[in-house]
Design an enzyme around this catalytic site. Sequence first.
Site, PDB file in Angstrom:
ATOM      1  N   ASP A 389       0.293 -29.064 -21.110  1.00 42.37           N
ATOM      2  CA  ASP A 389       0.472 -27.895 -21.988  1.00 42.37           C
ATOM      3  C   ASP A 389       1.905 -27.836 -22.511  1.00 42.37           C
ATOM      4  O   ASP A 389       2.626 -28.843 -22.523  1.00 42.37           O
ATOM      5  CB  ASP A 389       0.064 -26.622 -21.213  1.00 42.37           C
ATOM      6  CG  ASP A 389      -0.505 -25.545 -22.106  1.00 42.37           C
ATOM      7  OD1 ASP A 389       0.304 -24.850 -22.763  1.00 42.37           O
ATOM      8  OD2 ASP A 389      -1.739 -25.386 -22.185  1.00 42.37           O
ATOM      9  N   ARG A 466       7.309 -13.832 -30.130  1.00 44.68           N
ATOM     10  CA  ARG A 466       7.518 -14.816 -29.051  1.00 44.68           C
ATOM     11  C   ARG A 466       8.716 -15.731 -29.389  1.00 44.68           C
ATOM     12  O   ARG A 466       8.649 -16.943 -29.252  1.00 44.68           O
ATOM     13  CB  ARG A 466       6.272 -15.666 -28.831  1.00 44.68           C
ATOM     14  CG  ARG A 466       6.175 -16.187 -27.404  1.00 44.68           C
ATOM     15  CD  ARG A 466       5.233 -17.350 -27.278  1.00 44.68           C
ATOM     16  NE  ARG A 466       5.043 -17.688 -25.866  1.00 44.68           N
ATOM     17  CZ  ARG A 466       4.592 -18.845 -25.439  1.00 44.68           C
ATOM     18  NH1 ARG A 466       4.249 -19.789 -26.283  1.00 44.68           N
ATOM     19  NH2 ARG A 466       4.456 -19.090 -24.154  1.00 44.68           N
ATOM     20  N   ASP A 501      -2.451 -24.612 -30.590  1.00 48.47           N
ATOM     21  CA  ASP A 501      -2.122 -23.223 -30.275  1.00 48.47           C
ATOM     22  C   ASP A 501      -1.479 -22.524 -31.477  1.00 48.47           C
ATOM     23  O   ASP A 501      -1.001 -23.168 -32.421  1.00 48.47           O
ATOM     24  CB  ASP A 501      -1.158 -23.230 -29.080  1.00 48.47           C
ATOM     25  CG  ASP A 501      -1.210 -21.956 -28.249  1.00 48.47           C
ATOM     26  OD1 ASP A 501      -1.805 -20.971 -28.711  1.00 48.47           O
ATOM     27  OD2 ASP A 501      -0.632 -21.950 -27.146  1.00 48.47           O
ATOM     28  N   MET A 502      -1.394 -21.207 -31.452  1.00 51.97           N
ATOM     29  CA  MET A 502      -0.758 -20.411 -32.516  1.00 51.97           C
ATOM     30  C   MET A 502      -0.451 -19.053 -31.889  1.00 51.97           C
ATOM     31  O   MET A 502      -1.357 -18.271 -31.647  1.00 51.97           O
ATOM     32  CB  MET A 502      -1.763 -20.259 -33.666  1.00 51.97           C
ATOM     33  CG  MET A 502      -1.218 -19.765 -34.969  1.00 51.97           C
ATOM     34  SD  MET A 502      -1.308 -17.973 -35.086  1.00 51.97           S
ATOM     35  CE  MET A 502      -1.050 -17.735 -36.806  1.00 51.97           C
ATOM     36  N   ASN A 503       0.847 -18.823 -31.602  1.00 56.06           N
ATOM     37  CA  ASN A 503       1.175 -17.726 -30.690  1.00 56.06           C
ATOM     38  C   ASN A 503       1.849 -16.499 -31.282  1.00 56.06           C
ATOM     39  O   ASN A 503       2.546 -15.778 -30.554  1.00 56.06           O
ATOM     40  CB  ASN A 503       2.037 -18.275 -29.552  1.00 56.06           C
ATOM     41  CG  ASN A 503       1.209 -19.085 -28.585  1.00 56.06           C
ATOM     42  OD1 ASN A 503       0.158 -18.637 -28.152  1.00 56.06           O
ATOM     43  ND2 ASN A 503       1.650 -20.285 -28.255  1.00 56.06           N
ATOM     44  N   ASP A 570      -6.267 -15.775 -22.880  1.00 55.35           N
ATOM     45  CA  ASP A 570      -5.233 -16.098 -21.900  1.00 55.35           C
ATOM     46  C   ASP A 570      -5.507 -15.370 -20.590  1.00 55.35           C
ATOM     47  O   ASP A 570      -4.871 -15.653 -19.578  1.00 55.35           O
ATOM     48  CB  ASP A 570      -3.854 -15.662 -22.420  1.00 55.35           C
ATOM     49  CG  ASP A 570      -3.186 -16.775 -23.203  1.00 55.35           C
ATOM     50  OD1 ASP A 570      -3.752 -17.882 -23.256  1.00 55.35           O
ATOM     51  OD2 ASP A 570      -2.100 -16.538 -23.766  1.00 55.35           O
TER      52      ASP A 570
HETATM   53  C1  DGJ Z   1      -0.556 -19.557 -25.207  1.00 54.02           C
HETATM   54  C2  DGJ Z   1      -1.812 -20.207 -24.693  1.00 54.02           C
HETATM   55  O1  DGJ Z   1      -2.897 -19.388 -24.864  1.00 54.02           O
HETATM   56  C3  DGJ Z   1      -1.581 -20.610 -23.248  1.00 54.02           C
HETATM   57  O2  DGJ Z   1      -2.754 -21.125 -22.694  1.00 54.02           O
HETATM   58  C4  DGJ Z   1      -0.479 -21.622 -23.211  1.00 54.02           C
HETATM   59  O3  DGJ Z   1      -0.865 -22.766 -23.889  1.00 54.02           O
HETATM   60  C5  DGJ Z   1       0.775 -21.023 -23.833  1.00 54.02           C
HETATM   61  N1  DGJ Z   1       0.522 -20.483 -25.139  1.00 54.02           N
HETATM   62  C6  DGJ Z   1       1.851 -22.062 -23.919  1.00 54.02           C
HETATM   63  O4  DGJ Z   1       2.949 -21.622 -24.583  1.00 54.02           O
END
Ligand code: DGJ
Length: 805
Positions: A389, A466, A501-503, A570
């Site tokens: 990850d 973030r 991913d996209m946070n 998550d």
């Molecule tokens: C958010 C994801 O949903 C998590 O599972 C993990 O990959 C984190 N980002 C890593 O920054």
Amino acid sequence: MITVTDKVFHIQTKATSYIFRILEEGYLENLHYGNKIRVTDDYSPLYEKHSTGYGMEVSYGQDKTLTLDNICLEYSSSGVGDYRHEPMELKMPEGSYSNDFIYKGYELYEGIYKESEKTHMPYAMEGEDQVKGEIKEEKEKHKRNKEYIDASVETLEITLVDSLYHIELVLIYTCFYSSNIITRRVKLSNNTKESIVINKIMSMQLDLPDSNYTVNTFDGLWARERHRNETKLHSGIYVNDSTTGASSNRHNPLIILAGEDATEHTGSCYGMNLIYSGNHYEAIEVSGYHKTRLMTGISPYHFQWELKEGDRFYSPEAVLTYSFKGKNGVSHNFHHFIQEHIVRGEWAKKERPILINNWEATYFKFNESKLLKIAKSAKELGIELFVLDDGWFGQREDDTTSLGDWVVNEKKLGGSLNNLVNKINKIGLSFGLWFEPEMISEMSDLYKIHPEYAIKVPNRTPRLGRNQLVLDFTKKEVRDYVIDAISSVLSSANIEYVKWDMNRHISDGYSGELKERQGEFYHRYILGLYEVLEVITKRFPHILFESCSSGGNRFDLGMLVYMPQVWTSDNTDANERVTIQEGTTYGYPLSTMTAHVSASPNHQTLRSTSLETRFQVACFGVLGYELDVTKLSMAEKKIVKEQIEFYKKHRKLFQYGQFDRVKEIRKDRNTAIYQVVDEEKSEAISLLYKRLATPNSGIDRLRVLHLTTDQQYEISVRKQKISIKQFGSLVNQVTPIKIKEEGILQATIDQIYNLESEDERYQLFGDMLAEPGIKIKQEFTGVGYNEDTRVMGDFSSRLYIVKKR
Ligand code: DGJ
């Protein structure tokens, strides 16, 4: 099958009919959407009868009795007397907002919409789901019909043209016969010399002649996605939308409209979704005439699109379904459609590997040796795929840096990526890697060189989410950079899985590229994303892609076109997952939902749950593990090994069996029963989940639905391990040897020894299993314990396995 009889269009799926007709004035009246009815020469019983017009209303055309405000229409025009929520707002060449789209002609053909590729958006594919024989029979019955198509997937295009300007609106209907799905979308073409401006354009409008519906929406936030909410509709407008730039964890584009008496298993329900990953908008209006109007499409939020001479605009594809078998019926249709027509590529319909992900085990703190230790333990347990990850690139030791710098941190990995992947492969696991390609950290080499790649409004400090900014995917050079950077990592080693991913949500929406056309920003971002996904997924067709956006912030049909599975949330707490996964199943099949067993106490809720419950809840999805498996006790390792063997044995059933919510957790907020049944009805597995233990709360009845009624089945409970710690100071009542209560010995024994759960087996016919079902063994009530006692406690579960005899 789609038939055209005189002026009536009739779209039939396996179990539904959708009928509309052309009125004398050129408007399209919806006559019926619901249960399947036969094709006939006379549809007049379905026409709305208006003989005098209505007080205060504006009449349309010569016919003074036609008021567009009180008729079910296929797609309303503006400023012509229909005062309900409009599906489209256009600024016309003369500057007004009035338009008047009139029927011009139709085209009917086999297969999906012929301009699907030109839309540059994901769409439902034709698939291999051929049911020609069945349709042929129906065709024979209706020989007299003027025109019909003999195919399992057919498209009908209805062209409307404005009565003043040469502006064309095409309504596109595609029938997916065996999924009971009809998709809809529109294409708008400006064939005038002047520009027009689109302020709003919905993919479809559906007018129902009645009201009394309850709308089911799937809402939440981070770590609390897709909780089902029910709202009784009254006069007025109900809106479900997203403005974050993604389909969002706030309000999923999935909607279920349930009729008055509908339940999970019976009654009329409509389902609606959108093949789109950006800002969406669903509105439901109950009018004064007690009609209900539904619409879905791109959100009008910050949206404005200029259509110059000769330009055309395609809306995303909307998905509609109907079932009289309640909300489960709607879910079956959606699940079938997604497996057959949405998920594609090498991984479609394929069993998915069981993975170990290092995120909750190490977060950013790992090195090569730690990763290899996890991989070795995982292999011993039977796990198949190792996923590395966040934190493997640039200087990334926390979430403040390096996004955009897709360069391997060789110091941290102890060498090249290829070197690590080879070692993991040697252990016997395939290898997967995490990326967050749409983002950029201010602390990154990329930002130093290209600050203009980040989304921001000129002269304003952009807001961070973030600690990061979003890359401007409306720009070609940004898309090209991302495609090259990701491709070069993917080509550098044997990578067989990618977590995309996209946070963060998008803020400060602006692109220098678009100049005065900033209303196009959000949609162009998504079009840019789709272009990148198209190139990368085509370039690496063997890779299993998993979409993620801080969990399930982008769980939608658009992403599923490119990526067959999605990180559901998550939140890995089993109890929370029951609600999240249950909500997700209303629109999405289990093969698309990934579910991991993580540590206890859980990292998002600090709740403790048993290893068996964590597993049994995760079984109803694509199973993975996300904890430090090197730290498991001997007893836990034994349990996990057995879990993995069990899941592998039933993997196809868990991922592709027909899923039903026999009892939804939302009902009494305490007990849920879910099941999966295979196509042949020879095997089924049910999950019983109990939130809180309440002594003497009544018997538990297990019903298993959809089996063959006159077939005999064997049913048994999955034996599971019960920790002696669960009994606390009651321990000496349940173990044969004397141990000091809650002492070191109890904890030590717990590391190596567990109690066996109750045994329970029956033989019975499918009819009895379905109704009344089995009264299962008594739950622990605080009075005594023996081998027949079903020891549950809080957050507990059982799996029941049904097999044809
Ligand atoms: C958010 C994801 O949903 C998590 O599972 C993990 O990959 C984190 N980002 C890593 O920054």
